[in-house]
Write a protein that holds these residues in place. Structure first.
Motif, PDB file in Angstrom:
ATOM      1  N   ALA A 118       9.361  13.007  10.055  1.00  0.00           N
ATOM      2  CA  ALA A 118       8.408  13.508  11.053  1.00  0.00           C
ATOM      3  C   ALA A 118       9.138  14.184  12.214  1.00  0.00           C
ATOM      4  N   LEU A 119      10.201  13.564  12.697  1.00  0.00           N
ATOM      5  CA  LEU A 119      10.983  14.175  13.770  1.00  0.00           C
ATOM      6  C   LEU A 119      11.561  15.515  13.335  1.00  0.00           C
TER       7      LEU A 119
ATOM      8  N   PRO B  25       0.810  -1.225   0.000  1.00  0.00           N
ATOM      9  CA  PRO B  25       0.000   0.000   0.000  1.00  0.00           C
ATOM     10  C   PRO B  25       0.843   1.274   0.000  1.00  0.00           C
ATOM     11  N   TYR B  26       2.158   1.138   0.092  1.00  0.00           N
ATOM     12  CA  TYR B  26       3.048   2.289   0.036  1.00  0.00           C
ATOM     13  C   TYR B  26       4.389   1.814  -0.496  1.00  0.00           C
ATOM     14  N   ASN B  27       5.228   2.744  -0.938  1.00  0.00           N
ATOM     15  CA  ASN B  27       6.519   2.338  -1.506  1.00  0.00           C
ATOM     16  C   ASN B  27       7.669   3.148  -0.926  1.00  0.00           C
ATOM     17  N   PHE B  28       7.537   3.498   0.355  1.00  0.00           N
ATOM     18  CA  PHE B  28       8.619   4.211   1.026  1.00  0.00           C
ATOM     19  C   PHE B  28       9.082   3.401   2.229  1.00  0.00           C
ATOM     20  N   ASN B  29      10.267   3.716   2.697  1.00  0.00           N
ATOM     21  CA  ASN B  29      10.765   3.097   3.916  1.00  0.00           C
ATOM     22  C   ASN B  29      10.161   3.834   5.110  1.00  0.00           C
ATOM     23  N   PRO B  30       9.444   3.139   5.992  1.00  0.00           N
ATOM     24  CA  PRO B  30       8.827   3.805   7.143  1.00  0.00           C
ATOM     25  C   PRO B  30       9.814   4.602   7.987  1.00  0.00           C
ATOM     26  N   LEU B  31      11.056   4.144   8.067  1.00  0.00           N
ATOM     27  CA  LEU B  31      12.048   4.870   8.869  1.00  0.00           C
ATOM     28  C   LEU B  31      12.394   6.216   8.242  1.00  0.00           C
ATOM     29  N   ASP B  32      12.361   6.286   6.904  1.00  0.00           N
ATOM     30  CA  ASP B  32      12.577   7.571   6.238  1.00  0.00           C
ATOM     31  C   ASP B  32      11.482   8.557   6.634  1.00  0.00           C
TER      32      ASP B  32
ATOM     33  N   LEU C 275      10.194  18.501  15.390  1.00  0.00           N
ATOM     34  CA  LEU C 275      11.144  18.739  16.473  1.00  0.00           C
ATOM     35  C   LEU C 275      12.478  19.303  16.005  1.00  0.00           C
ATOM     36  N   GLY C 276      12.753  19.257  14.710  1.00  0.00           N
ATOM     37  CA  GLY C 276      13.960  19.884  14.194  1.00  0.00           C
ATOM     38  C   GLY C 276      15.197  19.018  14.214  1.00  0.00           C
ATOM     39  N   TYR C 277      15.049  17.712  14.366  1.00  0.00           N
ATOM     40  CA  TYR C 277      16.197  16.806  14.306  1.00  0.00           C
ATOM     41  C   TYR C 277      15.741  15.464  13.775  1.00  0.00           C
ATOM     42  N   GLN C 278      16.668  14.591  13.475  1.00  0.00           N
ATOM     43  CA  GLN C 278      16.350  13.227  13.083  1.00  0.00           C
ATOM     44  C   GLN C 278      17.429  12.297  13.604  1.00  0.00           C
ATOM     45  N   LEU C 279      17.115  11.011  13.621  1.00  0.00           N
ATOM     46  CA  LEU C 279      18.014  10.026  14.211  1.00  0.00           C
ATOM     47  C   LEU C 279      19.008   9.456  13.220  1.00  0.00           C
ATOM     48  N   GLU C 280      18.690   9.515  11.947  1.00  0.00           N
ATOM     49  CA  GLU C 280      19.634   9.062  10.925  1.00  0.00           C
ATOM     50  C   GLU C 280      19.287   9.726   9.598  1.00  0.00           C
TER      51      GLU C 280
END
Length: 214
Positions: free
Chosen positions: A177-178, A165-172, A182-187
């Protein structure tokens, strides 16, 4: 260890701008907030954490109260269906906006939700391990549109994307979203980051076993 996070963010204003201002941690109120949110638990202080440590195990909580916002990181909010967040976490009076963020790279899972004045506005939960959308409530937020339309390929073979139903990596999407709120990301790389998460302190608390309460 991979990418992991599970936390709530309560805010009365733009959370990203508050964090960008390097707000002062209110240690005393942070501890009182933990007691309010987890009334059946007793805590003992441990070493402070920061926004890079928002994946505590079951026996720990990282929490921070700042002017205009609060951050609560506990495995209690690492839930597949954000809309089922216990009402006790929503009806706190802490802020007019509540965010939930949760990610776990082992199963390529990401979930987030937004409440405004106690009303659920958006909830999304997607699992890359099986290509399922577990929850999709409310309109897509603007930062999501790129991922749903053009996407970030989830599969090596593009033909497989037809079965998802989607073709993106959820972690991306989780890192986006972060960054958005919030102005940062984890990777991953971004030229729009505003926050060094390691410089935003959180009070560390150990949950005491029941036999140590008395």
């Amino acid at each position: 260890m991979g990418v992991k996070t599970w936390m709530l963010v309560y805010s009365n204003a733009n959370a990203k701008e508050i964090l960008k201002s390097k707000p002062l941690l209110n240690r005393e109120f942070s501890i009182e907030l933990a007691k309010k949110l987890f009334p059946s638990k007793r805590f003992t202080p441990i070493e402070d954490g920061n926004l890079l440590m928002t994946n505590p195990p079951r026996d720990k909580v990282y929490i921070g109260s700042f002017p205009g916002m609060s951050v609560v990181s506990s495995d209690n909010v690492a839930i597949d269906y954000p809309s089922k967040l216990p009402q006790s976490f929503i009806d706190t009076g802490l802020g007019n906006t509540l965010y939930l963020f949760a990610m776990h790279s082992v199963v390529d899972w990401f979930a987030y939700a937004i409440w405004k004045n106690g009303t659920l506005i958006r909830s999304l939960s997607v699992s890359g391990a099986d290509g399922k959308v577990l929850e999709n409530i409310g309109p897509k937020q603007p930062f999501e549109e790129l991922y749903w339309s053009e996407g970030h390929p989830l599969f090596d073979d593009p033909k497989e994307e037809n079965d998802s139903p989607y073709n993106f990596n959820p972690l991306d999407l989780g890192n986006a979203a972060l960054n958005e709120y919030l102005g940062y990301q984890l990777e991953g790389y971004s030229d729009t980051l505003h926050i060094d998460p390691e410089k935003i302190p959180l009070v560390g608390l150990q949950k005491l076993p029941w036999w140590k309460i008395w």
